[in-house]
Design an enzyme around this catalytic site. Sequence first.
Site, PDB file in Angstrom:
ATOM      1  N   VAL A 544      48.072  39.730  36.367  1.00 22.94           N
ATOM      2  CA  VAL A 544      48.015  38.766  35.270  1.00 22.94           C
ATOM      3  C   VAL A 544      47.290  37.501  35.717  1.00 22.94           C
ATOM      4  O   VAL A 544      47.137  36.557  34.967  1.00 22.94           O
ATOM      5  CB  VAL A 544      49.424  38.410  34.746  1.00 22.94           C
ATOM      6  CG1 VAL A 544      50.049  39.619  34.072  1.00 22.94           C
ATOM      7  CG2 VAL A 544      50.316  37.898  35.872  1.00 22.94           C
ATOM      8  N   ASP A 545      46.865  37.482  36.991  1.00 23.86           N
ATOM      9  CA  ASP A 545      46.088  36.331  37.463  1.00 23.86           C
ATOM     10  C   ASP A 545      44.645  36.790  37.674  1.00 23.86           C
ATOM     11  O   ASP A 545      44.246  37.849  37.217  1.00 23.86           O
ATOM     12  CB  ASP A 545      46.697  35.761  38.753  1.00 23.86           C
ATOM     13  CG  ASP A 545      46.843  36.839  39.828  1.00 23.86           C
ATOM     14  OD1 ASP A 545      46.329  37.962  39.636  1.00 23.86           O
ATOM     15  OD2 ASP A 545      47.465  36.545  40.859  1.00 23.86           O
ATOM     16  N   ASP A 546      43.875  35.983  38.358  1.00 31.73           N
ATOM     17  CA  ASP A 546      42.463  36.309  38.489  1.00 31.73           C
ATOM     18  C   ASP A 546      42.168  37.094  39.761  1.00 31.73           C
ATOM     19  O   ASP A 546      41.292  36.748  40.544  1.00 31.73           O
ATOM     20  CB  ASP A 546      41.633  35.023  38.417  1.00 31.73           C
ATOM     21  CG  ASP A 546      41.781  34.377  37.055  1.00 31.73           C
ATOM     22  OD1 ASP A 546      41.710  35.116  36.056  1.00 31.73           O
ATOM     23  OD2 ASP A 546      42.008  33.162  36.994  1.00 31.73           O
TER      24      ASP A 546
END
Length: 675
Positions: A544-546
């Site tokens: 859900v992050d980069d």
Amino acid sequence: IIVFVVVVGHRWTRQVESMAYFPSNAVILGEAIASEEKDMVLPSHDFSGQALIPSQHKYLEMYRRSIEDPAGFWSDIALSELYWKKKWGDEVYSENLHVNQGNIKIQWFKGGITNMCYNCLDRNIHAGLGNKIALYWESNEPGFDSHLTYSHLLHRVCQLANYLKSIGVRKGDAVVVYLPMLLELPISMLACARIGVLHSVVFAGFSSDSLAQRIVDCKPKVVITCNVVKRGPKTIHLKDIVDAALIESAKDGVSIDVCLTYDNQSTLKRESTKWQEGRDIWWQDVVPTYPTTCEVEWVDAEDPLFLLYTSGSTGRPKGVVHTTGGYMVYTATTFKYGFDYKESDVYWYWCTADCGWITGHSYVTYGPMLNGATVVVYEGAPNYPDSGRCWDIVDKYKVTIFYTAPTLYVTSYSRKSLRVLGSAGEPINPSAWRCPISDTWWQTETGGIMITPLPGAWPQKPGSATFPFFGVQPVIVDENGNEIDGECSGYLCVKGSWPGAFRTLYGDHERYETTYFRPFPGYYFTGDGCSRDKDGYYWLTGRVDDVINVSGHRIGTAEVESALVSHPQCAEAAVVGVEHEVKGQGIYAFVTIVEGVSYSEQLRKSLVLAVRNQIGAFAAPDKIHWAPALPKTRSGKIMRRILRKIAARQFDELGDTSTLAESGVVDQLIALAGS
Ligand code: 6R9
């Protein structure tokens, strides 16, 4: 023969079909008892009958104890399975995972005195395994191999440990290891562990810039490398890459005493390797001259064992620190139960991961060695000289436990390879093969496997990592950090600590707290999305992050972006992950270029080259999408959500675009997207 396939890295639902080419698949489909739920696969009776955890009942009994009485559960294992020079103090563990209640702290077995290398080697030799093969090594070129017994491995480890001590490397110092999959790689790790020195293994696919960055961060006394390596048909001059990295790191004031270089048997003459007298030393000239015994440096359970850099959502890689005691207990236990490893069996085990990543640390070197297993180390590429190579290796070494990234199936098991296998006359009766497939979810930070179906215990649902390992309490939280029960999806966090948890980020405890413990106070935040179905099975849904995961290699989009914008003609870059048939995820880069330059094929190539040079070939973007401008909010934030949709060609799912500063940008991008 029981071949047991374990996968790590990302979801493999999409790949299940391609596994139809894998012989043991006969079992996934064949022996599987049809269940009400069409996609459930029950463990075969034969497998369960001999498994360490043969039933759900047994699993639940042990799991319950591990959660209700972690101290008792883990200390029983630590004491019965491993050697401690001195037992820990009164507290088996102490922890604070709540940012609002002081510094984050995780400690296991504090005050206990032990040594990882002793537990991997000496302890097993004392138990009678001295003549057992510890490591098989298979060269990139078919037909070349070697092996070491546990006793021989100990000799080699001691010689290197003695050499390192002789040049002044001491407890608490760091050594960077930049080696391909030669036996010298696990030997280097174990030698460091023996003398209380932290190893920092850097994957040999990283570029000189990345290597330099890591050297500057951890300031090692020594770098261990080799002159050349062949990977597939390519020859790579590793020592040249190290030389370039050392020039870079010196600019930042970090220089090293010794570059220990293994002369990797090759046609290359020693004289043709660039050499800096005084600093560069040939491994073969010094290491074999040292004694084959070396006293153990006894360390505290909480003394660091190694650091390993991993990617996060910002540009700078993070030095994940694992300590000795907890990591040791956790990798030994997860290997044993996760792979259903039994001492009495003649199990040969092959993990295709490189020791440059956590999977290689925990499940090539430490987990298996702690269990006295025989491990295959493969130098080369999975598809060299052809796509049947992996199967050839499984066959040659009679591998029974095979741990790999799911993407490997696609690249290495083609129909053709199976026919080759057939024509080689191997009498494999598909119905005689049993193959539970274990999907293992975990991370560099977690040290070992966290969510996995214990083979034999659970009906499996392909694509689900199933249930938590002993001692692990996964929770799913909503965006406000509230735990959600039952069937749900949200952010995957972990409640409470487990022995294998990382303790800090090297030299930056604050970043450790901010990244992992501040987003959802009270929990460790994994960065992954997850859902839980009505039966309690966990399904990982991606980062859900980069951060993106390309063929099992973890890459931060920010790292790729900063490599792109370092190109003088690149003005801005935004990188997103996109589904990729073979690699799981591919790298998709949107770039804007400086005024007065026009986009061309040549520019595209040199942008890709910039990434290869700054990070490594494995991070090269699959697609460069030239953008006249990037979609931004009025406050100037790039709207990645929209870019992800454009990259996936989901043009009619762009969602709300009303907050865009310039509305025409998106249409332009779509027009330039092509097919
Ligand atoms: C061991 C390793 C960690 C990230 C993790 C997640 C992804 C790992 C997975 C999986 C789905 C699985 N991941 N295992 N996703 N199913 N079984 O790979 O460590 O390199 O640190 O990567 O990989 O996104 O957060 P690492």
